[in-house]
Design a protein around this motif. Sequence first.
Motif, PDB file in Angstrom:
ATOM      1  N   ASP A  83       1.462  -4.740   8.201  1.00 38.31           N
ATOM      2  CA  ASP A  83       2.122  -3.519   8.641  1.00 38.31           C
ATOM      3  C   ASP A  83       1.290  -2.263   8.430  1.00 38.31           C
ATOM      4  O   ASP A  83       1.242  -1.393   9.302  1.00 38.31           O
ATOM      5  N   VAL A  84       0.623  -2.153   7.298  1.00 41.53           N
ATOM      6  CA  VAL A  84      -0.140  -0.923   7.030  1.00 41.53           C
ATOM      7  C   VAL A  84      -1.245  -0.730   8.066  1.00 41.53           C
ATOM      8  O   VAL A  84      -1.492   0.381   8.525  1.00 41.53           O
ATOM      9  N   TYR A  85      -1.878  -1.804   8.485  1.00 42.85           N
ATOM     10  CA  TYR A  85      -2.932  -1.706   9.497  1.00 42.85           C
ATOM     11  C   TYR A  85      -2.332  -1.529  10.886  1.00 42.85           C
ATOM     12  O   TYR A  85      -2.874  -0.809  11.718  1.00 42.85           O
ATOM     13  N   SER A  86      -1.206  -2.193  11.111  1.00 45.13           N
ATOM     14  CA  SER A  86      -0.522  -2.054  12.381  1.00 45.13           C
ATOM     15  C   SER A  86      -0.087  -0.606  12.605  1.00 45.13           C
ATOM     16  O   SER A  86      -0.262  -0.059  13.694  1.00 45.13           O
ATOM     17  N   MET A 140       0.855  -1.168   0.000  1.00 50.93           N
ATOM     18  CA  MET A 140       0.000   0.000   0.000  1.00 50.93           C
ATOM     19  C   MET A 140       0.899   1.228   0.000  1.00 50.93           C
ATOM     20  O   MET A 140       1.828   1.330   0.772  1.00 50.93           O
ATOM     21  N   SER A 141       0.588   2.182  -0.864  1.00 46.22           N
ATOM     22  CA  SER A 141       1.387   3.401  -0.954  1.00 46.22           C
ATOM     23  C   SER A 141       1.132   4.303   0.239  1.00 46.22           C
ATOM     24  O   SER A 141       0.179   4.110   0.991  1.00 46.22           O
ATOM     25  N   ASN A 142       1.998   5.318   0.398  1.00 47.82           N
ATOM     26  CA  ASN A 142       1.815   6.286   1.476  1.00 47.82           C
ATOM     27  C   ASN A 142       0.473   6.990   1.363  1.00 47.82           C
ATOM     28  O   ASN A 142      -0.192   7.221   2.363  1.00 47.82           O
ATOM     29  N   LEU A 143       0.085   7.337   0.130  1.00 45.16           N
ATOM     30  CA  LEU A 143      -1.197   8.004  -0.079  1.00 45.16           C
ATOM     31  C   LEU A 143      -2.342   7.099   0.354  1.00 45.16           C
ATOM     32  O   LEU A 143      -3.243   7.531   1.069  1.00 45.16           O
ATOM     33  N   GLN A 144      -2.295   5.839  -0.041  1.00 44.27           N
ATOM     34  CA  GLN A 144      -3.337   4.895   0.366  1.00 44.27           C
ATOM     35  C   GLN A 144      -3.346   4.724   1.877  1.00 44.27           C
ATOM     36  O   GLN A 144      -4.401   4.645   2.494  1.00 44.27           O
ATOM     37  N   SER A 145      -2.159   4.667   2.486  1.00 47.59           N
ATOM     38  CA  SER A 145      -2.065   4.518   3.933  1.00 47.59           C
ATOM     39  C   SER A 145      -2.674   5.728   4.633  1.00 47.59           C
ATOM     40  O   SER A 145      -3.407   5.589   5.606  1.00 47.59           O
ATOM     41  N   SER A 163     -10.595  -5.873  13.667  1.00 50.02           N
ATOM     42  CA  SER A 163      -9.766  -6.468  12.613  1.00 50.02           C
ATOM     43  C   SER A 163      -8.577  -7.207  13.228  1.00 50.02           C
ATOM     44  O   SER A 163      -8.196  -8.274  12.744  1.00 50.02           O
ATOM     45  N   LEU A 164      -8.012  -6.663  14.300  1.00 53.59           N
ATOM     46  CA  LEU A 164      -6.920  -7.360  14.979  1.00 53.59           C
ATOM     47  C   LEU A 164      -7.428  -8.658  15.609  1.00 53.59           C
ATOM     48  O   LEU A 164      -6.791  -9.704  15.492  1.00 53.59           O
ATOM     49  N   SER A 165      -8.583  -8.613  16.244  1.00 52.80           N
ATOM     50  CA  SER A 165      -9.175  -9.806  16.841  1.00 52.80           C
ATOM     51  C   SER A 165      -9.418 -10.875  15.774  1.00 52.80           C
ATOM     52  O   SER A 165      -9.088 -12.056  15.974  1.00 52.80           O
ATOM     53  N   ALA A 166      -9.984 -10.470  14.649  1.00 51.21           N
ATOM     54  CA  ALA A 166     -10.245 -11.422  13.560  1.00 51.21           C
ATOM     55  C   ALA A 166      -8.932 -12.010  13.039  1.00 51.21           C
ATOM     56  O   ALA A 166      -8.837 -13.217  12.782  1.00 51.21           O
ATOM     57  N   TRP A 167      -7.924 -11.170  12.910  1.00 54.60           N
ATOM     58  CA  TRP A 167      -6.619 -11.634  12.443  1.00 54.60           C
ATOM     59  C   TRP A 167      -6.018 -12.649  13.422  1.00 54.60           C
ATOM     60  O   TRP A 167      -5.538 -13.699  13.030  1.00 54.60           O
ATOM     61  N   HIS A 216      -2.286  -2.024  28.079  1.00 54.61           N
ATOM     62  CA  HIS A 216      -3.255  -2.472  27.072  1.00 54.61           C
ATOM     63  C   HIS A 216      -2.667  -2.329  25.669  1.00 54.61           C
ATOM     64  O   HIS A 216      -2.693  -3.264  24.867  1.00 54.61           O
ATOM     65  N   PHE A 217      -2.138  -1.157  25.367  1.00 48.00           N
ATOM     66  CA  PHE A 217      -1.587  -0.925  24.036  1.00 48.00           C
ATOM     67  C   PHE A 217      -0.342  -1.768  23.795  1.00 48.00           C
ATOM     68  O   PHE A 217      -0.145  -2.297  22.692  1.00 48.00           O
ATOM     69  N   ASP A 218       0.509  -1.910  24.806  1.00 50.33           N
ATOM     70  CA  ASP A 218       1.683  -2.778  24.656  1.00 50.33           C
ATOM     71  C   ASP A 218       1.265  -4.205  24.340  1.00 50.33           C
ATOM     72  O   ASP A 218       1.887  -4.870  23.496  1.00 50.33           O
ATOM     73  N   LEU A 219       0.217  -4.677  24.980  1.00 51.67           N
ATOM     74  CA  LEU A 219      -0.275  -6.026  24.735  1.00 51.67           C
ATOM     75  C   LEU A 219      -0.790  -6.160  23.300  1.00 51.67           C
ATOM     76  O   LEU A 219      -0.471  -7.136  22.607  1.00 51.67           O
ATOM     77  N   GLU A 220      -1.565  -5.192  22.847  1.00 52.98           N
ATOM     78  CA  GLU A 220      -2.046  -5.253  21.458  1.00 52.98           C
ATOM     79  C   GLU A 220      -0.882  -5.199  20.470  1.00 52.98           C
ATOM     80  O   GLU A 220      -0.885  -5.908  19.462  1.00 52.98           O
ATOM     81  N   HIS A 221       0.124  -4.382  20.746  1.00 49.99           N
ATOM     82  CA  HIS A 221       1.292  -4.310  19.859  1.00 49.99           C
ATOM     83  C   HIS A 221       2.024  -5.652  19.840  1.00 49.99           C
ATOM     84  O   HIS A 221       2.488  -6.095  18.781  1.00 49.99           O
ATOM     85  N   GLU A 222       2.106  -6.292  20.997  1.00 49.03           N
ATOM     86  CA  GLU A 222       2.726  -7.613  21.075  1.00 49.03           C
ATOM     87  C   GLU A 222       1.947  -8.619  20.221  1.00 49.03           C
ATOM     88  O   GLU A 222       2.539  -9.418  19.497  1.00 49.03           O
ATOM     89  N   TRP A 223       0.630  -8.572  20.304  1.00 44.49           N
ATOM     90  CA  TRP A 223      -0.191  -9.469  19.479  1.00 44.49           C
ATOM     91  C   TRP A 223       0.037  -9.201  18.003  1.00 44.49           C
ATOM     92  O   TRP A 223       0.109 -10.129  17.194  1.00 44.49           O
ATOM     93  N   MET A 224       0.123  -7.927  17.629  1.00 41.27           N
ATOM     94  CA  MET A 224       0.367  -7.580  16.228  1.00 41.27           C
ATOM     95  C   MET A 224       1.688  -8.172  15.760  1.00 41.27           C
ATOM     96  O   MET A 224       1.769  -8.750  14.664  1.00 41.27           O
ATOM     97  N   ASP A 225       2.720  -8.014  16.581  1.00 45.52           N
ATOM     98  CA  ASP A 225       4.046  -8.519  16.218  1.00 45.52           C
ATOM     99  C   ASP A 225       4.063 -10.038  16.148  1.00 45.52           C
ATOM    100  O   ASP A 225       4.577 -10.616  15.181  1.00 45.52           O
ATOM    101  N   LYS A 226       3.494 -10.707  17.150  1.00 44.73           N
ATOM    102  CA  LYS A 226       3.519 -12.180  17.212  1.00 44.73           C
ATOM    103  C   LYS A 226       2.743 -12.832  16.069  1.00 44.73           C
ATOM    104  O   LYS A 226       3.079 -13.937  15.661  1.00 44.73           O
ATOM    105  N   THR A 227       1.692 -12.172  15.596  1.00 51.06           N
ATOM    106  CA  THR A 227       0.854 -12.781  14.561  1.00 51.06           C
ATOM    107  C   THR A 227       1.120 -12.215  13.169  1.00 51.06           C
ATOM    108  O   THR A 227       0.402 -12.541  12.231  1.00 51.06           O
ATOM    109  N   ALA A 228       2.141 -11.360  13.053  1.00 47.33           N
ATOM    110  CA  ALA A 228       2.490 -10.741  11.767  1.00 47.33           C
ATOM    111  C   ALA A 228       1.294  -9.979  11.163  1.00 47.33           C
ATOM    112  O   ALA A 228       1.001 -10.087   9.976  1.00 47.33           O
ATOM    113  N   PHE A 229       0.625  -9.216  12.012  1.00 48.70           N
ATOM    114  CA  PHE A 229      -0.478  -8.366  11.562  1.00 48.70           C
ATOM    115  C   PHE A 229       0.048  -7.451  10.456  1.00 48.70           C
ATOM    116  O   PHE A 229       1.135  -6.882  10.599  1.00 48.70           O
TER     117      PHE A 229
END
Length: 184
Positions: A88-91, A1-6, A143-147, A73-86
């Motif tokens: 990047d553009v959504y992360s 995804m381009s910067n503009l799309q992001s 979306s993170l939960s679904a992922w 809370h946010f650190d935990l969500e970031h950890e989940w993003m990293d562990k599950t390869a969420f």
Amino acid sequence: MSNLQSNEHHAHHTQRTTRHVEKLEWNDGLLLGHGPMDDEHREFVHVVMALRNSTVETALTALAAVEAHLIAHFDLEHEWMDKTAFPDVYSRCHRDQHDEVLASVFQVHQLAAIGQIGLGAVHRLAQSLMDWFPGHADYMDSSLSAWINGQTHGGQAVVLRRNLVHEDRIPGSESNYEVDAKAA
């Protein structure tokens, strides 16, 4: 995804994720289907409502509780993003919202601690968090939960939401249950 799309993606979520909330209460409508995330959200509702109902005497303690909760809370969500390869553009978009919220909480906490702002400003912060949260949960966290569920369990969670009333529900409907597979 381009910067503009992001950037368009971020603007899209920012527009859709804020609406005025009179009272934030935990209910089945906030369930996302990932138990640990739902537990974090339940606690978020608790600490934010304590902040909203704080007094001059309790405001600093309530601010500290919100700040501590959000960091964890946010650190935990970031950890989940990293562990599950969420993706990047959504992360990035998700983390940007977290950073903005934390910056606001830090600023209000610092100013309240030195007496530069009063209870009204603290309550406005609580109201802003109340307004922000349902949209953030619906669009970003769902979306993170679904992922997470897809990556760890190979499928989507089925979320049972009890006793919800919808504007489009037919009056006199016999069912008090709604089954919803919530996804982004």
